[in-house]
Design a protein around this motif. Structure first.
Motif, PDB file in Angstrom:
ATOM      1  N   GLY A 140       0.816  -1.217   0.000  1.00 18.32           N
ATOM      2  CA  GLY A 140       0.000   0.000   0.000  1.00 18.32           C
ATOM      3  C   GLY A 140       0.847   1.263   0.000  1.00 18.32           C
ATOM      4  O   GLY A 140       2.077   1.217  -0.145  1.00 18.32           O
ATOM      5  N   SER A 141       0.172   2.391   0.189  1.00 10.32           N
ATOM      6  CA  SER A 141       0.848   3.688   0.163  1.00 10.32           C
ATOM      7  C   SER A 141       1.904   3.788   1.282  1.00 10.32           C
ATOM      8  O   SER A 141       3.078   4.094   1.033  1.00 10.32           O
ATOM      9  N   ILE A 142       1.522   3.493   2.514  1.00 16.09           N
ATOM     10  CA  ILE A 142       2.490   3.554   3.623  1.00 16.09           C
ATOM     11  C   ILE A 142       3.515   2.419   3.486  1.00 16.09           C
ATOM     12  O   ILE A 142       4.716   2.620   3.711  1.00 16.09           O
ATOM     13  N   GLY A 143       3.052   1.233   3.082  1.00 11.79           N
ATOM     14  CA  GLY A 143       3.958   0.086   2.956  1.00 11.79           C
ATOM     15  C   GLY A 143       5.078   0.352   1.957  1.00 11.79           C
ATOM     16  O   GLY A 143       6.261   0.131   2.255  1.00 11.79           O
ATOM     17  N   THR A 174       8.381  18.981   5.380  1.00 10.38           N
ATOM     18  CA  THR A 174       7.861  18.731   4.042  1.00 10.38           C
ATOM     19  C   THR A 174       6.738  17.702   4.150  1.00 10.38           C
ATOM     20  O   THR A 174       6.814  16.789   4.969  1.00 10.38           O
ATOM     21  N   ALA A 175       5.694  17.865   3.333  1.00 12.47           N
ATOM     22  CA  ALA A 175       4.572  16.917   3.372  1.00 12.47           C
ATOM     23  C   ALA A 175       4.994  15.625   2.661  1.00 12.47           C
ATOM     24  O   ALA A 175       4.739  15.430   1.475  1.00 12.47           O
ATOM     25  N   ASP A 176       5.667  14.760   3.392  1.00  9.89           N
ATOM     26  CA  ASP A 176       6.174  13.505   2.818  1.00  9.89           C
ATOM     27  C   ASP A 176       6.150  12.472   3.939  1.00  9.89           C
ATOM     28  O   ASP A 176       6.840  12.629   4.954  1.00  9.89           O
ATOM     29  N   MET A 177       5.336  11.423   3.762  1.00  8.44           N
ATOM     30  CA  MET A 177       5.135  10.443   4.839  1.00  8.44           C
ATOM     31  C   MET A 177       6.411   9.685   5.195  1.00  8.44           C
ATOM     32  O   MET A 177       6.488   9.043   6.239  1.00  8.44           O
ATOM     33  N   ARG A 178       7.427   9.762   4.328  1.00 10.04           N
ATOM     34  CA  ARG A 178       8.655   9.038   4.665  1.00 10.04           C
ATOM     35  C   ARG A 178       9.327   9.620   5.917  1.00 10.04           C
ATOM     36  O   ARG A 178      10.072   8.926   6.596  1.00 10.04           O
ATOM     37  N   LEU A 179       9.043  10.903   6.219  1.00 11.48           N
ATOM     38  CA  LEU A 179       9.635  11.487   7.438  1.00 11.48           C
ATOM     39  C   LEU A 179       9.067  10.839   8.707  1.00 11.48           C
ATOM     40  O   LEU A 179       9.830  10.325   9.531  1.00 11.48           O
ATOM     41  N   PRO A 180       7.723  10.839   8.891  1.00 12.39           N
ATOM     42  CA  PRO A 180       7.224  10.174  10.105  1.00 12.39           C
ATOM     43  C   PRO A 180       7.483   8.671  10.112  1.00 12.39           C
ATOM     44  O   PRO A 180       7.684   8.092  11.190  1.00 12.39           O
ATOM     45  N   ILE A 181       7.496   8.028   8.950  1.00 11.30           N
ATOM     46  CA  ILE A 181       7.777   6.581   8.933  1.00 11.30           C
ATOM     47  C   ILE A 181       9.198   6.350   9.448  1.00 11.30           C
ATOM     48  O   ILE A 181       9.451   5.494  10.301  1.00 11.30           O
ATOM     49  N   PRO A 224      -5.396  17.370  -2.207  1.00 11.43           N
ATOM     50  CA  PRO A 224      -4.486  18.409  -2.699  1.00 11.43           C
ATOM     51  C   PRO A 224      -3.009  18.221  -2.310  1.00 11.43           C
ATOM     52  O   PRO A 224      -2.129  18.643  -3.050  1.00 11.43           O
ATOM     53  N   ASN A 225      -2.726  17.611  -1.155  1.00 13.54           N
ATOM     54  CA  ASN A 225      -1.332  17.588  -0.669  1.00 13.54           C
ATOM     55  C   ASN A 225      -0.717  16.206  -0.544  1.00 13.54           C
ATOM     56  O   ASN A 225       0.505  16.084  -0.551  1.00 13.54           O
ATOM     57  N   TRP A 226      -1.532  15.168  -0.354  1.00 11.99           N
ATOM     58  CA  TRP A 226      -0.996  13.848  -0.056  1.00 11.99           C
ATOM     59  C   TRP A 226      -1.506  12.827  -1.068  1.00 11.99           C
ATOM     60  O   TRP A 226      -2.666  12.875  -1.462  1.00 11.99           O
ATOM     61  N   ASP A 227      -0.640  11.868  -1.432  1.00  9.95           N
ATOM     62  CA  ASP A 227      -1.044  10.765  -2.298  1.00  9.95           C
ATOM     63  C   ASP A 227      -1.185   9.539  -1.405  1.00  9.95           C
ATOM     64  O   ASP A 227      -0.196   8.970  -0.962  1.00  9.95           O
TER      65      ASP A 227
END
Ligand code: NDP
Ligand code: MG
Length: 373
Positions: A11-14, A252-259, A189-192
């Motif tokens: 998935g997206s987070i995976g 930055t709006a990028d989930m890799r930072l919190p992951i 608008p900001n996240w995929d």
């Protein structure tokens, strides 16, 4: 060096978790679990060489197991075995929905660190998970931001939590939302992101689920958790101190930072994500939530405050409503209508056991489907 099991690797987070691991020296992928995407799971096994994997289809599991000579499971109960494996150090829970609750609890009971993206598990079973609070590190960007804000701070100095919300694709939409299409609602608008959370963002139920998530993760009463709309998604959340000043976490709006932070916590290491440059962002703006347009947020506060059966029913009904909207069986504005109708039929106040949670979840889904049908 940490061995990681990822539930929901396709998935997206995976997929973003795997990208983080590509850039994190020493982190090893021990296990990967997918739902149905065999093609992508096959590529991931070839690249990351896990010791075991899982896919929700016996034929696909058999053929992947033969091809790579590793155990590949297909029974959901085996997710619990995967996360309890003695070689596993960290479990990333990136499956969607309350189906994540059992494997998450299994990982916690086995003493693993859980990097938790899946907010529905906390909404349905937060009271069961909180006895393992020290093992849970949030991946959700707002809660990861709060994790930074809380770090090393005496919590008696913190007056309230302020969650930021982008406002989703319909923040400035003109007219009624009744007939908006799934395509419009999916266009964040900001996240995929995956489909379910994208629709939750469009209704703002996502923020409601996040309020309940924050209540459990930070042990704060609902009256001390607020939501503010921040369309740029640069401030990921804030805390207000007793003196009225505010501490915010920006990125930055990028989930890799919190992951990455959930994997390396308490360490903070370099990342391939674009560095935040506020001179390029220019303006940061904030506005109150329009609760008339987004009644789901109020429903989540109501369910959270009621406690007991209601958050479980809210979540299950919402999962059913989103699936029905995506397949054209429900209008957008019927999502909160359905959630409210179902949720109100669950009034039990006590803290349910895991078995009771699963029963309430199933019953709420049945009632939701009856309403849809
Ligand atoms: P996706 O829909 O993109 O991914 C869901 C994953 O779960 C897929 O890998 C899917 O597999 C897998 N899956 C589904 N059923 C099963 C099953 N029975 N067994 C094992 N795996 C299964 O969702 P997201 O990544 O967007 O979201 C995941 C969670 O993280 C959600 O709870 C969401 O709220 C939360 N979250 C997501 C964010 C984001 O940016 N995406 C941000 C913050 C939180 P397959 O595709 O192979 O069927
Ligand atoms: Mg979030």
């Amino acid at each position: 060096m940490p061995n990681v099991v990822i539930l929901g690797s396709t998935g997206s987070i995976g997929t973003q978790t795997l990208d983080v691991i590509r850039h994190l020296p020493g982190y090893t992928v021990l296990g990967l679990a997918a739902g149905s995407n065999k093609k992508l799971l096959r590529k991931q096994i070839a690249e990351f060489k896990p010791q075991f994997a899982s896919i929700n289809c016996p034929e696909s599991a058999k053929s992947l197991s033969e091809e790579f000579s590793i155990p590949v499971y297909s029974d959901p109960l085996q997710l619990e075995e995967m996360v309890s494996d003695p070689r596993c150090d960290v479990v990333v829970v990136a499956v969607v929905g309350a189906m994540g609750l059992k494997p998450t609890l299994a990982a916690l009971e086995a003493g693993k660190r859980v990097a938790l993206a899946n907010k529905e598990t906390l909404v349905a079973g937060g009271h069961l998970m909180m006895k393992y609070q020290s093992q849970i590190i949030p991946v959700d960007s707002e809660h990861s931001a709060l994790w930074h804000c809380f770090y090393g701070r005496d919590r008696k100095h913190i007056a309230k939590i302020i969650l930021t919300a982008s406002g989703g694709p319909f923040r400035t939409y003109k007219g009624s939302l009744e007939n908006v299409s799934a395509k419009e609602a999916l266009a964040h608008p900001n996240w995929d992101m995956g489909g379910k959370i994208s629709i939750d963002s469009a209704t703002m139920m996502n923020k409601g689920l996040e309020v309940i998530e924050a209540h459990w993760l930070f042990n704060f009463p609902y009256s001390h958790i607020e939501v503010v709309v921040h369309p740029e998604s640069i401030v990921h959340s804030m805390i207000q101190l007793n003196d009225g000043s505010v501490i915010a976490h920006l990125g930055t709006a990028d989930m890799r930072l919190p992951i990455q932070y959930a994997l390396t916590y308490p360490d903070i290491v370099s990342s391939p994500v674009e560095q935040l440059d506020l001179t390029k962002v220019g303006t940061l703006s904030f506005e109150p939530v329009d609760l008339k347009r987004f009644p789901s947020l109020e429903l989540a506060y109501r369910a959270g405050q009621a406690g007991g059966e209601q958050p479980i029913a809210l979540n299950a009904a919402n999962e059913e409503a989103v699936a029905a909207f995506l397949t054209g069986k429900l209008k957008f504005t019927q999502i909160p209508e359905l959630v409210e109708k179902v949720m109100e039929t669950f009034q039990g106040k006590s803290f349910p056991t895991l078995e009771q949670i699963l029963d309430i979840d199933s019953e709420a889904r049945i009632r939701a489907r009856e309403w849809i049908g």
